[in-house]
Design an enzyme around this catalytic site. Sequence first.
Site, PDB file in Angstrom:
ATOM      1  N   CYS A  12       0.853  -1.187   0.000  1.00  0.00           N
ATOM      2  CA  CYS A  12       0.000   0.000   0.000  1.00  0.00           C
ATOM      3  C   CYS A  12       0.893   1.243   0.000  1.00  0.00           C
ATOM      4  O   CYS A  12       2.120   1.146   0.090  1.00  0.00           O
ATOM      5  CB  CYS A  12      -0.915   0.008   1.217  1.00  0.00           C
ATOM      6  SG  CYS A  12      -0.025   0.193   2.791  1.00  0.00           S
ATOM      7  N   HIS A  75       3.759   1.546  11.470  1.00  0.00           N
ATOM      8  CA  HIS A  75       2.585   1.469  12.340  1.00  0.00           C
ATOM      9  C   HIS A  75       2.532   2.621  13.341  1.00  0.00           C
ATOM     10  O   HIS A  75       1.512   2.800  14.020  1.00  0.00           O
ATOM     11  CB  HIS A  75       2.585   0.161  13.135  1.00  0.00           C
ATOM     12  CG  HIS A  75       2.781  -1.049  12.291  1.00  0.00           C
ATOM     13  ND1 HIS A  75       4.009  -1.678  12.143  1.00  0.00           N
ATOM     14  CD2 HIS A  75       1.928  -1.751  11.530  1.00  0.00           C
ATOM     15  CE1 HIS A  75       3.882  -2.716  11.345  1.00  0.00           C
ATOM     16  NE2 HIS A  75       2.643  -2.788  10.950  1.00  0.00           N
ATOM     17  N   GLU A 127       0.090  -0.508  16.194  1.00  0.00           N
ATOM     18  CA  GLU A 127      -0.662   0.669  15.747  1.00  0.00           C
ATOM     19  C   GLU A 127      -1.709   1.071  16.781  1.00  0.00           C
ATOM     20  O   GLU A 127      -1.882   2.262  17.077  1.00  0.00           O
ATOM     21  CB  GLU A 127      -1.358   0.400  14.405  1.00  0.00           C
ATOM     22  CG  GLU A 127      -2.148   1.616  13.930  1.00  0.00           C
ATOM     23  CD  GLU A 127      -3.083   1.333  12.765  1.00  0.00           C
ATOM     24  OE1 GLU A 127      -4.138   1.980  12.691  1.00  0.00           O
ATOM     25  OE2 GLU A 127      -2.766   0.466  11.929  1.00  0.00           O
ATOM     26  N   SER A 222       0.774 -10.076  10.112  1.00  0.00           N
ATOM     27  CA  SER A 222       0.208  -8.889   9.462  1.00  0.00           C
ATOM     28  C   SER A 222      -1.302  -8.883   9.649  1.00  0.00           C
ATOM     29  O   SER A 222      -2.015  -9.741   9.112  1.00  0.00           O
ATOM     30  CB  SER A 222       0.550  -8.896   7.966  1.00  0.00           C
ATOM     31  OG  SER A 222      -0.244  -7.958   7.263  1.00  0.00           O
ATOM     32  N   ASN A 224      -3.629  -6.828   8.499  1.00  0.00           N
ATOM     33  CA  ASN A 224      -4.448  -6.592   7.305  1.00  0.00           C
ATOM     34  C   ASN A 224      -4.484  -7.834   6.416  1.00  0.00           C
ATOM     35  O   ASN A 224      -5.487  -8.101   5.753  1.00  0.00           O
ATOM     36  CB  ASN A 224      -3.953  -5.361   6.543  1.00  0.00           C
ATOM     37  CG  ASN A 224      -2.696  -5.603   5.745  1.00  0.00           C
ATOM     38  OD1 ASN A 224      -2.728  -6.087   4.612  1.00  0.00           O
ATOM     39  ND2 ASN A 224      -1.547  -5.292   6.332  1.00  0.00           N
ATOM     40  N   SER A 266       1.675  -5.353   3.166  1.00  0.00           N
ATOM     41  CA  SER A 266       3.122  -5.393   3.448  1.00  0.00           C
ATOM     42  C   SER A 266       3.818  -6.540   2.718  1.00  0.00           C
ATOM     43  O   SER A 266       4.924  -6.920   3.088  1.00  0.00           O
ATOM     44  CB  SER A 266       3.343  -5.522   4.962  1.00  0.00           C
ATOM     45  OG  SER A 266       2.633  -6.627   5.490  1.00  0.00           O
TER      46      SER A 266
END
Length: 282
Positions: A12, A75, A127, A222, A224, A266
């Site tokens: 991203c 993050h 995060e 990860s 996401n 990522s």
Amino acid sequence: MEVVLAETAGFCMGVDLALRRLDKLVIAAAGQPLYNLGPIIHNPQVLKKYAEQGVIIVDAPEDVPDGACVVIRAHGITRQVEASLRARNVVIKDATCPRVKKAQLLIGRHTQDGQELLLYGEEDHPEVKGLVSYAGNGHFVFGSEEELDGYELSKDKSYVLAAQTTQDRVLFDVMAKRLSDDPELDVTVLETICDATKLRQKEASELADEVDFMIVIGGYNSGNTRRLAQVVAERGTPCCHVETVAELSLSDLAQYRKIGVTAGASTPRILIDEVLDALKGL
């Protein structure tokens, strides 16, 4: 066999920016140690590459030697850790994702008058730890609608509802609407889920409906990437989450007519291409 790659698979914007910045710092360091406060992103293959280039991951700010250069992870970090770094003789390079930084500042601004933060996210994720550090008047972190239901909200308090940037947008919207529609509650909803995350999840869901099997590529740590696999599973499509092509059982995949492939934010392109090449070889 037909193989369909999701358009949004791979890095991203925030990850790409962070790694480009780290690449420049590695070159400028000319072999001198460079410190990351926590892993720059959640991908073990990427981290291994940087470790070989002299990047050292540390867990605490006091582990960064005086005079050294420290890179803040994509993050982000807590407000307290950042303050402790700035109070020392170190060079700080901030690679926090702009979306995460925006969420931190939004939470800080909207909780400065006594509001309590309700944050949809993974409590142990770096995060999330950074986001809640900006909440001025307490916070509650929840990972599901059931956890939110179990938290007693008061009509005498004001709340701010936000989310970790990589969370499930559909579920967040459901919870946000329910709280906003309650006439006895004072809730301000912040839009902190990244647009790229929403698009990836939407595309993964749509692709899952078109194929016989889905492969999700990315680090097991990860968040996401794990949610992409979850989105696919919720569509009822058989799915596997792998970090590398070596984890695929190619003989089992040969039975499928159409396979979809996506990857976390990522996940480097080289890992995606290795999976695609293996599937084409079938």
